[in-house]
Design an enzyme around this catalytic site. Structure first.
Site, PDB file in Angstrom:
ATOM      1  N   TYR A   1      -6.302  -0.637  -6.669  1.00 42.01           N
ATOM      2  CA  TYR A   1      -5.753  -1.893  -6.154  1.00 42.01           C
ATOM      3  C   TYR A   1      -5.025  -1.717  -4.825  1.00 42.01           C
ATOM      4  O   TYR A   1      -4.774  -0.613  -4.375  1.00 42.01           O
ATOM      5  CB  TYR A   1      -4.911  -2.627  -7.182  1.00 42.01           C
ATOM      6  N   GLU A   2      -4.745  -2.859  -4.215  1.00 41.86           N
ATOM      7  CA  GLU A   2      -4.200  -2.921  -2.843  1.00 41.86           C
ATOM      8  C   GLU A   2      -5.112  -2.243  -1.830  1.00 41.86           C
ATOM      9  O   GLU A   2      -4.655  -1.618  -0.869  1.00 41.86           O
ATOM     10  CB  GLU A   2      -2.786  -2.331  -2.776  1.00 41.86           C
ATOM     11  N   GLY A   3      -6.407  -2.380  -2.036  1.00 40.95           N
ATOM     12  CA  GLY A   3      -7.393  -1.750  -1.162  1.00 40.95           C
ATOM     13  C   GLY A   3      -7.778  -0.398  -1.714  1.00 40.95           C
ATOM     14  O   GLY A   3      -6.947   0.510  -1.768  1.00 40.95           O
TER      15      GLY A   3
ATOM     16  N   ARG B   1       0.825  -1.212   0.000  1.00 46.03           N
ATOM     17  CA  ARG B   1       0.000   0.000   0.000  1.00 46.03           C
ATOM     18  C   ARG B   1       0.857   1.259   0.000  1.00 46.03           C
ATOM     19  O   ARG B   1       0.548   2.225  -0.695  1.00 46.03           O
ATOM     20  CB  ARG B   1      -0.959  -0.028   1.195  1.00 46.03           C
TER      21      ARG B   1
ATOM     22  N   GLN C   1      -9.136   2.576   2.352  1.00 42.02           N
ATOM     23  CA  GLN C   1      -8.054   3.204   3.122  1.00 42.02           C
ATOM     24  C   GLN C   1      -8.622   4.242   4.094  1.00 42.02           C
ATOM     25  O   GLN C   1      -8.170   4.351   5.238  1.00 42.02           O
ATOM     26  CB  GLN C   1      -7.044   3.875   2.181  1.00 42.02           C
TER      27      GLN C   1
END
Length: 583
Positions: free
Chosen positions: A433-435, A294, A440
């Site tokens: 992507y990656e959350g 992230r 977040q």
């Protein structure tokens, strides 16, 4: 289009915004001199410019291809990757006792930005390898570490993260991939994974997949997920590669951007895997990997924004259109006030987001260097607090700046030949992507603010208040008032989030994250400017100009976000759901 990494900007922030001297006071980093860091950044910039950047356009126009059971990378990628491995770039921040260079993460963040800026699609492969290494080093048993880490550290073998399934994206609870105990210390993994970045390719000799799967008797939901290591090729006792494992890519996605990055659908058909960590604790193990990823996705946003900025700057010096206010009829558009405004806005936003990313990495360095101490706990909390901000603000900044880059190009930005459109297309994945950035924001509000009663944020605000004195010593009058106001706004917003009902807090989580990022990024730029001015650095006046622009144009936006936070869920939910399609 060529790419030249902003080495001066990075070195300046490392010296005056990030406390590198404090890092050097720690035994593990005492030999990391300013000269060494400068040499590394200079070398990385040359490598990014001369080796990686030339592959960017070709990768966009010639995506990876699925040929039978194998994925063939874009033209030039394998040769560039071989050079990357030969240069030792993969091992930079890996601890020396594991065979790495042992450099601070904050330096690795800077060099990673250079690689991403040169070719974001290419840079995803080493990013995922680094994150996979972290998870294996933290959770795998010694035998697995001994077998797989050495060649991942060199980059000879790459890593991939296999989480997502058609029905399990942001919520991984519904994961259906099965793991059956073979009774010999291995498991048979079966299922389909989608959106697997660099899931297969021909650049590295082996690809080490970390796969989320569920044992037959596992609890429902995320508490029943385990993590398994599945290599593309088995490793023989002598370290040589053996037979191929029973999984493969069965499709490649056709995407808006990052065309050079093979995004695979992976089919696992009784593939052999080894458990990483404890049974049913896979998600916790995977977050070791995801948390680092992230941060680096936020760095990707800064990187692609930097490349877009450089393209727009170059175009603005070449394009002649109209007579600039202080120039002649043959002078380029860089002299037009609104073009100049867009350029300074791009540059300031990028510098602020870059500073947040570096501060996040600095907290990781402190936490890892002085483990098992109160200072380490504080650094861990600082890293946890800043990570969702670094990811979201960095990636959003990349999109915003790349969009402005298209605008500066005008009609030429809307066609492919200038490269401006590619930068905009490539940037758009980073907030997803990656959350997603919405996740977040929820993480920031729920886990990082409300769970500890705001302690970590209050400590950060307290530290940022110390910048006011530095700014007063440097005579940054405009910045002083803006910083005081911004920190007061952030304090008020934090108190509102802490006292809000859950629905209200979640409804304004994104405005809160944006508010925090606007204030924190401005504070870091003011700190950099003040420290530089007080040290009489020749580049400090330029940084002071960026800090003033931020203080007058970006940080005041926090006040508008505060009003939305005060309103809570009402302004989001008052409009009838059944009438959202029209009025």
């Amino acid at each position: 289009m060529s790419f030249n990494a902003p080495v001066k900007s990075m070195e300046y922030l490392l010296k005056y915004s990030v406390d590198m001297e404090a890092l050097r006071s720690l035994p593990v980093f005492e030999e990391i001199s300013e000269e060494l860091v400068s040499d590394i950044l200079t070398g990385a910039a040359s490598f990014a410019r001369d080796v990686i950047a030339p592959t960017n356009w070709g990768g966009d126009q010639n995506p990876a291809q699925l040929n039978g059971d194998d994925v063939i990378a874009s033209p030039g990628f394998k040769q560039a990757y071989d050079s990357y491995v030969e240069g030792g770039w993969q091992s930079m921040s890996t601890p020396a006792d594991l065979g790495g260079m042992g450099l601070p993460n904050v330096v690795s963040v800077a060099t990673a930005e250079m690689i991403y800026g040169a070719n974001m699609a290419f840079g995803l492969c080493p990013m995922l390898t680094s994150s996979a290494m972290k998870a294996i080093a933290a959770h795998a048993d010694p035998a697995l570490q001994e077998t797989y880490l050495p060649k991942m550290i060199t980059g000879e073998w790459s890593g991939a993260m296999c989480l997502t399934e058609p029905q399990a994206g942001s919520d991984l609870g519904p994961v259906r991939t099965k793991a059956i105990d073979n009774g010999d210390g291995t498991y048979a993994i079966s299922g389909q994974k989608i959106f697997i970045t660099w899931g297969d390719h021909d650049c590295a000799e082996n690809i080490i997949h970390l796969v989320l799967a569920r044992l037959p008797d596992a609890p429902e939901g995320s508490r029943g997920i385990s993590l398994f290591l599945c290599p593309k090729y088995f490793v023989n006792a002598d370290g040589s590669l053996g037979n191929r494992n029973n999984f493969k890519a069965i499709g490649l996605e056709h995407k808006l951007g990052i065309h050079g990055s093979p995004t695979c659908t992976m089919e696992f058909d009784g593939a052999t895997g080894w458990l990483v960590g404890d049974i049913n604790r896979g998600l916790a193990c995977m977050f070791t990997m995801m948390n680092e990823a992230r941060l680096y996705v936020g760095v990707q946003g800064v990187a692609i924004g930097e490349r877009a900025y450089q393209g727009a700057l170059k175009f603005s010096h070449e394009r002649v259109q109209g007579k600039p206010i202080d120039g002649g009829s043959d002078d380029p558009i860089v002299g037009h006030p609104d073009v100049r405004r867009m350029l300074i806005d791009m540059k300031t936003r990028l510098m602020g987001a870059r500073a947040i990313g570096m501060a996040t990495a600095h907290a990781v360095d402190v936490a890892e260097a002085i483990a098992d101490s109160d200072e380490a706990k504080t650094a861990h909390a600082r890293n946890a607090l800043l990570t969702p901000i670094a990811k979201s603000y960095g990636s959003d900044t990349g999109v915003d700046v790349s969009s402005i880059g298209v605008q500066i190009h005008g009609g030429m930005g809307f066609v492919e030949e200038t490269g401006a459109a590619q930068h905009y297309r490539d940037s758009r994945i980073a907030p997803i992507y990656e959350g997603t950035n919405g996740i977040q924001a929820i993480d920031l509000v729920g886990r990082k603010i409300r769970r500890d009663g705001g302690e970590a944020m209050r400590l950060l605000i307290s530290d940022l208040k110390g910048i006011v004195t530095l700014a007063e010593q440097a005579g940054l009058d405009v910045c002083i008032g803006a910083l005081k106001s911004g920190l007061e706004t952030l304090t008020t917003a934090t108190d509102l989030i802490l006292s809000a009902e859950e629905k209200d807090a979640l409804s304004v989580a994104t405005p809160f994250l944006n508010l925090a990022a606007q204030v924190i990024s401005g504070a870091f730029l003011i700190k950099a400017a003040a420290n530089g001015l007080n040290a009489k650095d020749s580049l400090a006046p330029n940084m002071a100009t960026l800090a003033r622009y931020h203080a007058l144009s970006i940080m005041p936006q926090a006040n508008a976000a505060l009003e939305q936070i005060k309103a809570g869920a009402a302004i989001v939910f008052d409009f009838p759901e059944g009438q959202l399609a029209d009025l």
